[in-house]
Write a protein that holds these residues in place. Structure first.
Motif, PDB file in Angstrom:
ATOM      1  N   ALA A   1       0.613  -1.231  -0.281  1.00  0.00           N
ATOM      2  CA  ALA A   1       0.070   0.146   0.017  1.00  0.00           C
ATOM      3  C   ALA A   1       0.974   1.355  -0.125  1.00  0.00           C
ATOM      4  CB  ALA A   1      -0.925   0.049   0.984  1.00  0.00           C
ATOM      5  N   MET A   2       2.035   1.238   0.911  1.00  0.00           N
ATOM      6  CA  MET A   2       2.902   2.405   0.933  1.00  0.00           C
ATOM      7  C   MET A   2       3.734   2.522  -0.553  1.00  0.00           C
ATOM      8  SD  MET A   2       2.830   3.929   3.716  1.00  0.00           S
ATOM      9  CE  MET A   2       1.232   3.680   3.428  1.00  0.00           C
ATOM     10  N   VAL A   3       3.944   1.473  -1.265  1.00  0.00           N
ATOM     11  CA  VAL A   3       4.570   1.491  -2.476  1.00  0.00           C
ATOM     12  C   VAL A   3       3.610   2.177  -3.711  1.00  0.00           C
ATOM     13  CG1 VAL A   3       5.365   0.213  -4.438  1.00  0.00           C
ATOM     14  CG2 VAL A   3       6.176  -0.120  -2.010  1.00  0.00           C
ATOM     15  N   GLY A   4       2.405   1.855  -3.390  1.00  0.00           N
ATOM     16  CA  GLY A   4       1.481   2.210  -4.457  1.00  0.00           C
ATOM     17  C   GLY A   4       1.267   3.645  -4.056  1.00  0.00           C
ATOM     18  N   MET A   5       1.151   4.069  -2.748  1.00  0.00           N
ATOM     19  CA  MET A   5       0.845   5.505  -2.326  1.00  0.00           C
ATOM     20  C   MET A   5       2.140   6.383  -2.877  1.00  0.00           C
ATOM     21  SD  MET A   5      -2.051   6.126  -1.234  1.00  0.00           S
ATOM     22  CE  MET A   5      -1.821   7.792  -0.501  1.00  0.00           C
ATOM     23  N   ALA A   6       3.279   5.776  -2.674  1.00  0.00           N
ATOM     24  CA  ALA A   6       4.389   6.544  -3.108  1.00  0.00           C
ATOM     25  C   ALA A   6       4.571   6.787  -4.692  1.00  0.00           C
ATOM     26  CB  ALA A   6       5.587   5.787  -2.643  1.00  0.00           C
ATOM     27  N   ALA A   7       4.271   5.696  -5.644  1.00  0.00           N
ATOM     28  CA  ALA A   7       4.245   5.735  -6.719  1.00  0.00           C
ATOM     29  C   ALA A   7       3.056   6.756  -7.045  1.00  0.00           C
ATOM     30  CB  ALA A   7       3.924   4.295  -7.133  1.00  0.00           C
ATOM     31  N   ALA A   8       2.027   6.808  -6.394  1.00  0.00           N
ATOM     32  CA  ALA A   8       0.892   7.720  -7.039  1.00  0.00           C
ATOM     33  C   ALA A   8       1.468   9.149  -6.855  1.00  0.00           C
ATOM     34  CB  ALA A   8      -0.250   7.455  -6.213  1.00  0.00           C
ATOM     35  N   VAL A   9       2.120   9.241  -5.695  1.00  0.00           N
ATOM     36  CA  VAL A   9       2.507  10.889  -5.254  1.00  0.00           C
ATOM     37  C   VAL A   9       3.569  11.056  -6.273  1.00  0.00           C
ATOM     38  CG1 VAL A   9       4.042  12.202  -3.641  1.00  0.00           C
ATOM     39  CG2 VAL A   9       1.947  10.678  -2.804  1.00  0.00           C
ATOM     40  N   ALA A  10       4.294  10.134  -6.684  1.00  0.00           N
ATOM     41  CA  ALA A  10       5.435  10.471  -7.672  1.00  0.00           C
ATOM     42  C   ALA A  10       4.910  10.766  -8.912  1.00  0.00           C
ATOM     43  CB  ALA A  10       6.398   9.274  -7.675  1.00  0.00           C
ATOM     44  N   VAL A  11       4.141  10.135  -9.333  1.00  0.00           N
ATOM     45  CA  VAL A  11       3.500  10.344 -10.677  1.00  0.00           C
ATOM     46  C   VAL A  11       2.603  11.761 -10.641  1.00  0.00           C
ATOM     47  CG1 VAL A  11       1.337   9.489 -12.082  1.00  0.00           C
ATOM     48  CG2 VAL A  11       3.067   7.968 -11.408  1.00  0.00           C
TER      49      VAL A  11
END
Lengths: 259, 414
Positions: free
Chosen positions: B381-391
């Motif tokens: 979930a953290m990886v997904g959130m971090a990826a979303a923030v980066a995008v």
């Protein structure tokens, strides 16, 4: 020391054919705190450019601009922007309210860039200001549901909500009928005098200009002090008396004034 | 402080105003985060399912399998083997362990007495091998004190008894020379189609009532097998669940200890340690690859819509500049809109992934229930959130740069 002081200010832009267009030439004017100054002139004479320079939205090409004795040219972009937000309130002809936001959100928008108590109390301050301009019952109304006069009152509330030192009004009644325009100017005058803010109005409406303590005419980039004979029927045949003998103006024809 | 809070408030306001475009732009991002998070969670479940299936066959990781072999034909059973088992558990602080002995016992079925395979174990085998009966229950510690033997049988055994379930509390006669009645307490699924009847019995019960040869002749209590000239001498194997990080060291020590207990016997200790990381890693990378591609597409959509919106909002940006919004604040504001939007989309994606994972019919998808359901992968979930923030940040950079380059005067008149 004046609040605003322009000395020999020019503003030029280079045209595509490499010629220089001189928009303002040797403009010298000083505005004191609490003073109401009007600038009249026809379209294309540089009125808005002058207002933009006064409001720190634009910079002079040459000359000096002192804001409370501080040369503006020495300030960084960021410092100029912060002073613009803190010291100036803008009222535009087309109101320029933010679409999709209620009257309250529009008025509180400038406070998003304030600090401390102004920032944290922005909703209350905005509501108080709307109450003050007589729109206390329209706080949640969208701009497109307000009449022209009401929209301009929201714009005035927005311009004043941070307690600016100077209010710059660019054709504040230009989009309003005569009666509503008069009411808006009454309000602007009243609040400006209550808060001690200087009011600089750009207008082609002589009735609006006549409310100011001092009037100037801008023609071909040159700013001239004028006095309006308010005892005559100047709405029809405008008697103008220039103060400078070298730039004598006997009168400003309708076509020129209202252009 | 006020600058950051103001920028967030402003960004949230913008998103609220432009709900539709935000929604359209963010569907892709939310789907991508769902894919990344969901696939990672699925991989965890798949991995757990694989692990549990393996553990049902060969025990938990790491289970030491201790076997002893006579070195010569004249070797006698080592004395004190069961006591040695107890000492090993105590010395190495082993919580779960079982003796394991295979034998044949005569059992009376409706169609006659049959020699049936019996596996004598301790109750801990249920934990070590994740044994979950289809019906009834597995042995507990209390069963060791029972006054009659108990059995856990397979489905074939139940069928051979003419039964379909345990509702009649079935019993069976064990042994031929001195039969004893045993109660069937649980039924396990057949390991393969056509399996022969078989039963588990507690090791203590085997030696107390049935006898190591399955005859029903009591051996007088627990202990090593009674030597039978016709049968090869044997001792029970030991299954010991030990910590993986110390398994090699413990295994060596136990081998030495038991070797000393059983002179003339060869004691072997083997572990069931396996590396299942390959499957985990491969499927995880597939998940990240799929999610990453979806994020890329979502991000491109976001850039496109954000650029169009910024052009549409030039006048508004100019007005905000007249309020005192610095170019940094305008840049940060537009960037933050994108980031706030993708954070919201990321949260939606994670919630979706949780909803999907929690509603997966585990039995059907993995071909068997998962005993220890892995927790929802917080890291995914953290990886997904971090990826979303980066995008969001990357997608916001272009329109933010565009917004800053707008000349204030031109913007107000736009």
């Amino acid at each position: 020391m004046s609040l605003l002081e322009l000395t020999d200010v020019t503003r030029s832009v280079r045209l595509p054919d490499d010629r220089l267009l001189h928009i303002l030439q040797g403009v010298t004017v000083a505005v004191d705190a609490g003073e109401h100054v009007a600038i009249v002139g026809r379209s294309g004479t540089g009125k808005s450019t002058l207002l933009n320079i006064l409001g720190l939205l634009d910079a002079p090409t040459t000359g000096q601009y002192l804001l409370e004795g501080v040369p503006i040219g020495t300030l960084s972009n960021g410092a100029r922007t912060k002073r613009r937000g803190r010291d100036f309130g803008f009222v535009f002809q087309q109101f320029n309210l933010l679409p999709g936001r209620t009257a309250l959100e529009n008025v509180s928008a400038p406070l998003l860039y304030a600090r401390g108590r102004q920032f944290w109390s922005r909703t209350r301050l905005a509501a108080e200001m709307l109450e003050r301009v007589g729109l206390g019952d329209r706080v949640d109304t969208m701009p497109d549901k307000l009449s022209g006069g009401e929209q301009q009152r929201v714009a005035i509330a927005r311009a004043l909500v941070r307690g600016p030192r100077v209010i710059l009004a660019d054709e504040p009644t230009g989009a309003l009928d005569v009666e509503t325009g008069g009411e808006v100017m009454d309000l602007l005058d009243e609040i400006a005098s209550q808060t001690g803010a200087a009011l600089v109005t750009i207008t082609h409406d002589l009735a609006v200009a006549a409310r100011a303590e001092r009037q100037y005419r801008l023609a071909e980039g040159i700013l001239l002090p004028i006095s309006l004979d308010t005892t005559s029927e100047w709405m029809g045949d405008v008697p103008l008396v220039a103060d400078r003998s070298s730039h004598t103006e006997r009168r400003l024809p309708d076509a020129e004034v209202h252009a | 402080m006020t600058g950051v809070v103001g920028a967030v408030v402003e960004a949230w306001g913008e998103l609220r105003i432009h709900k539709l475009r935000v929604l359209l732009a963010l569907i892709g991002v939310a789907c991508a985060v769902t894919a990344i998070t969901g696939v990672t969670a699925l991989v965890s479940m798949l991995n757990q399912s694989f692990t549990e299936q393996t553990e049902r066959q060969s025990g938990r990781s790491v289970t030491l399998n201790v076997n002893a072999w006579p070195q010569g034909a004249q070797a006698t059973a080592p004395a004190g083997w069961d006591e040695a088992f107890g000492r090993v558990l105590e010395r190495y602080d082993i919580t779960y362990a079982s003796r394991d002995e295979w034998t044949q016992a005569a059992m009376r079925f409706p169609d006659g007495t049959r020699s049936t395979q019996v596996r004598a174990v301790d109750a801990d085998l249920g934990v070590i091998n994740r044994i979950v009966p289809e019906q009834g229950r597995w042995f507990t510690g209390a069963d060791e004190e029972a006054l009659a033997p108990t059995l856990v049988v397979n489905e074939a055994f139940l069928r051979a008894s003419g039964l379909t379930d345990l509702s009649s509390r079935p019993t069976v006669q064990l042994g031929d020379r001195a039969p004893v009645t045993a109660t069937v307490i649980g039924v396990l699924r057949d390991e393969w189609p056509g399996a022969e009847p078989s039963a588990f019995v507690l090791y203590e019960h085997l030696h107390r009532w049935i006898g190591p040869d399955g005859s029903g002749a009591r051996s007088g209590g627990s202990g090593p097998a009674v030597a039978d000239p016709m049968m090869p001498v044997q001792v029970p194997a030991m299954l010991l669940w030990v910590p993986a990080e110390r398994s090699a060291e413990i295994g060596e020590s136990i081998q030495r200890d038991l070797q000393a207990t059983a002179p003339g016997w060869q004691v072997d200790v083997m572990d069931n340690h396996w590396d299942d990381g390959g499957l985990d890693r491969a499927t995880k990378w597939v998940g990240i690859g799929v999610g990453g591609f979806a994020l890329l597409l979502g991000g491109l959509g976001l850039v496109n819509i954000a650029l169009v919106t910024v052009r549409y909002r030039i006048r508004e940006i100019g007005i905000r500049r007249s309020f005192g919004a610095t170019s940094g604040r305008v840049f940060f504001g537009v960037l933050l809109e994108s980031v706030v939007a993708t954070v919201v989309a990321g949260l939606v994606g994670v919630v979706l992934a949780v909803a999907i994972i929690k509603n997966i019919p585990v039995e059907r998808v993995f071909g068997g229930g998962i005993q220890d359901m892995p927790p929802f992968p917080f890291s995914a979930a953290m990886v997904g959130m971090a990826a979303a923030v980066a995008v969001g940040a990357l997608a916001g950079l272009i329109p933010a740069t565009f917004a800053v380059r707008v000349k204030v005067i031109d913007a107000i008149r736009y």
